[in-house]
Design a protein around this motif. Sequence first.
Motif, short mmCIF file in Angstrom:
data_model
loop_
_atom_site.label_atom_id
_atom_site.label_comp_id
_atom_site.label_asym_id
_atom_site.label_seq_id
_atom_site.Cartn_x
_atom_site.Cartn_y
_atom_site.Cartn_z
N SER A 1 7.97 5.75 12.08
CA SER A 1 7.30 6.74 12.92
C SER A 1 8.18 7.01 14.14
O SER A 1 9.16 6.32 14.39
CB SER A 1 5.93 6.23 13.38
N MET B 1 2.45 1.69 -5.73
CA MET B 1 3.10 2.63 -4.83
C MET B 1 4.14 3.47 -5.57
O MET B 1 4.33 3.33 -6.77
CB MET B 1 3.75 1.89 -3.67
N ARG C 1 5.05 6.76 -3.74
CA ARG C 1 4.98 8.05 -3.08
C ARG C 1 4.76 9.13 -4.13
O ARG C 1 3.76 9.11 -4.83
CB ARG C 1 6.21 8.30 -2.21
N GLU D 1 0.24 5.96 -7.23
CA GLU D 1 -0.64 6.39 -6.14
C GLU D 1 -0.69 7.90 -5.96
O GLU D 1 -1.67 8.43 -5.43
CB GLU D 1 -0.20 5.74 -4.83
N THR E 1 -6.39 10.80 -1.17
CA THR E 1 -5.78 10.28 0.05
C THR E 1 -6.82 9.59 0.92
O THR E 1 -8.03 9.75 0.73
CB THR E 1 -5.12 11.41 0.87
N TYR F 1 -7.55 8.73 5.18
CA TYR F 1 -7.16 9.05 6.56
C TYR F 1 -6.94 7.78 7.35
O TYR F 1 -7.69 6.81 7.21
CB TYR F 1 -8.23 9.92 7.24
N GLN F 2 -5.89 7.79 8.17
CA GLN F 2 -5.57 6.68 9.04
C GLN F 2 -5.96 7.02 10.47
O GLN F 2 -6.15 8.20 10.81
CB GLN F 2 -4.07 6.37 8.97
N ALA G 1 -3.54 10.75 10.44
CA ALA G 1 -2.54 10.78 9.37
C ALA G 1 -3.19 10.49 8.02
O ALA G 1 -4.20 9.78 7.93
CB ALA G 1 -1.45 9.76 9.65
N LYS G 2 -2.61 11.05 6.95
CA LYS G 2 -3.11 10.85 5.60
C LYS G 2 -2.11 10.07 4.77
O LYS G 2 -0.92 10.33 4.83
CB LYS G 2 -3.37 12.19 4.91
N ASN G 3 -2.60 9.12 3.98
CA ASN G 3 -1.77 8.37 3.05
C ASN G 3 -2.38 8.49 1.66
O ASN G 3 -3.58 8.65 1.51
CB ASN G 3 -1.72 6.88 3.41
N TYR G 4 -1.51 8.38 0.65
CA TYR G 4 -2.04 8.24 -0.70
C TYR G 4 -2.83 6.94 -0.79
O TYR G 4 -2.51 5.94 -0.16
CB TYR G 4 -0.90 8.19 -1.72
N HIS H 1 1.05 -2.69 -0.01
CA HIS H 1 2.29 -3.18 0.62
C HIS H 1 2.76 -4.52 0.08
O HIS H 1 3.84 -4.99 0.47
CB HIS H 1 2.09 -3.26 2.14
#
Length: 359
Positions: free
Chosen positions: A77, A182, A184, A235, A246, A248-249, A253-256, A282
């Motif tokens: 980031s 994972m 992406r 993902e 997805t 939301y964080q 922010a959005k993540n798969y 992770h």
Amino acid sequence: MKRIAVLTSGGDCAGLNAVVRAVTQRAVAGYGWEVFGIRQGTAGLLARPIDAEKLEISRFEGDLLRRGGTFLGTTNSGNPFDYPTQDGGRIDRSEEIIAAYRELELDALIGIGGDGSMAILRRLAQQGGLNLVGIPKTIDNDLGHTEVSVGYDTAVRVATDALDNLQPTAASHSRVMILEVMGRDAGHIALSAGIAGGADVILIPEIGYQIESVARKIAALRVAGRNFALVVVAEAVTTESGEAVTQYQPGGAKNYGGVGHYIAGRIAEATGAETRVTVLGHVQRGGSPTATDRLMGTAFGVHAVDLIEEGKFDHMVAWSEREVTAIPISEAIAGYNAVDPQGSLVKTARGVGICFGDT
């Protein structure tokens, strides 16, 4: 005597310490240069005083080669060209990084990262006239023009181990086990781990699917006397209607994440099977690096230093046809290495009866 620096940028993965070790040993012992490790990626070059340490060969005499992650730290980031401020604004801090490069009196910078990190570092190098060499690092294995990126092999091992561990409990309870991995926007981890781990179904974003096809595969296994099934889903796989799944964080922010649960629900509806979901997340980034990631990391690190000696900048080291090569960074970040639906591994998977949900 040259002064060079090395940093890791983007998400962490296994094998990064092997790269930094190789860079240090080749530069110090091979050429008599000084090497500096930048902590926390580009954030270390934004810090004042600059957050860096001089690296000596003795730093690597312990277990760093065997450790996952990166002892230097990293960040995914804080784009220096669009850096967030405390009041919610955005500013360009790129000149601060260029100034740090000058303050350290560097002759070159080695950046270890994926396509996003490479793009940012190359823009900095172009703007400030910095001498940059790149090393590919991504568990997704989606960087163009390299067959291997550091971290990918360990991620596949972790996913394969998960399938090995899920199979006995799937058989014991007559369940369909769904493993979300994972990757992406690429399905490389799902495909490789699915083949190695004996999956019955592999769902990847490069190949469209229908739940009816998956249900037929599970029904065929039952008819053949099997009481369980293993499903691997990447993902980035969408719903059947094409919508990304997805989460939301904090901060918006959005993540798969979550497609495994979606697939489990649809399979349960279509087959009546009891389903369970495991989301590796992770876990795939950690663990002791495999021999392959240590080997590739070492080869890349040595070759990156040799490129500096040759004065061959704005290039990324790559692996092609069992050799370390160098390609322009611009080509590496412009190309995208998705799974080829007609490629050898997809054909291999189909050849052993694995279903992709498309037939």
